[in-house]
Design a protein around this motif. Structure first.
Motif, PDB file in Angstrom:
ATOM      1  N   ASP A  25       0.798  -1.160  -0.125  1.00 45.39           N
ATOM      2  CA  ASP A  25      -0.034   0.129   0.105  1.00 45.39           C
ATOM      3  C   ASP A  25       0.794   0.980  -0.019  1.00 45.39           C
ATOM      4  N   ASP A  26       1.940   1.236   0.867  1.00 45.83           N
ATOM      5  CA  ASP A  26       2.756   2.380   0.624  1.00 45.83           C
ATOM      6  C   ASP A  26       3.626   2.574  -0.568  1.00 45.83           C
ATOM      7  N   VAL A  27       3.895   1.579  -1.064  1.00 46.91           N
ATOM      8  CA  VAL A  27       4.610   1.922  -2.337  1.00 46.91           C
ATOM      9  C   VAL A  27       3.620   2.141  -3.603  1.00 46.91           C
ATOM     10  N   LEU A  28       2.394   1.517  -3.344  1.00 49.09           N
ATOM     11  CA  LEU A  28       1.458   1.798  -4.516  1.00 49.09           C
ATOM     12  C   LEU A  28       1.140   3.443  -4.317  1.00 49.09           C
ATOM     13  N   GLN A  29       1.023   3.972  -3.150  1.00 47.18           N
ATOM     14  CA  GLN A  29       0.734   5.375  -2.853  1.00 47.18           C
ATOM     15  C   GLN A  29       2.011   6.361  -3.273  1.00 47.18           C
ATOM     16  N   ASN A  30       3.128   5.770  -3.261  1.00 44.50           N
ATOM     17  CA  ASN A  30       4.151   6.447  -3.816  1.00 44.50           C
ATOM     18  C   ASN A  30       4.366   6.475  -5.156  1.00 44.50           C
ATOM     19  N   THR A  31       3.800   5.422  -5.929  1.00 39.86           N
ATOM     20  CA  THR A  31       3.741   5.390  -7.312  1.00 39.86           C
ATOM     21  C   THR A  31       3.025   6.370  -7.668  1.00 39.86           C
ATOM     22  N   PHE A  32       1.725   6.414  -7.369  1.00 35.71           N
ATOM     23  CA  PHE A  32       0.633   7.615  -7.973  1.00 35.71           C
ATOM     24  C   PHE A  32       1.038   8.745  -7.528  1.00 35.71           C
ATOM     25  N   LEU A  33       1.759   8.956  -6.339  1.00 33.43           N
ATOM     26  CA  LEU A  33       2.238  10.424  -6.045  1.00 33.43           C
ATOM     27  C   LEU A  33       3.428  10.837  -6.992  1.00 33.43           C
TER      28      LEU A  33
END
Length: 182
Positions: free
Chosen positions: A49-57
């Motif tokens: 979840d953290d990495v997915l959020q960073n990806t979209f950011l």
């Protein structure tokens, strides 16, 4: 997942008045696929979840520089891949993810509260976690995501022949691991 018109989304992402809504459409269209790709690398729900959020950011901040030389999903996939690798390097304090330098612990997936698989799934995930990152990536994309070698080649920038070899070797290692567990 409904098919989206990537060219339309890209145009709307680059227009300040339609950017936010187009970004929502993009996130809805690709978050599930990206989640599972990242999860196959990290094997932990919270980290994924953290990495997915960073990806979209990162995508949000860089969308104006997207040249359209690849498909939008390919661009997002590469961002997700790089973010996952960066995350691993930071967490494990290592410099390289080359084949023998980085292997997940076989229990890292099982400790995930969101894993509800039976014994066969657990054994498969343990086997996958012992693969070197490149083999694990190819195996997961082919086996779980059911991607064609040509699509994988475009995403990871590796020849189809090398991908087939990696997949074949991964299957052999997984089969050997499972037979040892029986």
């Amino acid at each position: 997942m409904a098919k989206i018109d990537e060219q339309d989304i890209i145009l709307r992402l680059k227009n300040p008045s339609t950017r936010r809504r187009a970004f929502e459409v993009m996130v809805n269209a690709y978050s599930r696929r990206l989640y599972w790709h990242i999860h196959h690398i990290l094997q932990n729900h919270d980290d994924t979840d953290d990495v997915l959020q960073n990806t979209f950011l990162k995508a949000w901040n860089a969308i104006e520089h997207f040249k359209g030389e690849s498909a939008l999903y390919t661009w997002l996939y590469r961002i997700a891949q790089n973010e996952a690798i960066t995350y691993i390097k930071q967490r494990r304090n290592i410099d390289s993810l080359d084949d023998e330098d980085f292997i997940l612990t076989p229990t890292s997936f099982i400790a995930d509260d969101h894993f509800d698989g039976d014994q066969a799934q657990e054994t498969l995930m343990q086997a996958i976690s012992t693969l070197p990152p490149k083999q694990r990536q190819v195996f997961c994309m082919k086996y779980f995501e059911e991607q064609k070698y040509e699509d994988i080649s475009n995403l990871v920038g590796t020849s189809i022949g090398a991908l087939k070899a990696s997949y074949h070797i991964a299957v052999e290692k997984i089969t050997k691991f499972i037979k040892q567990k029986e």
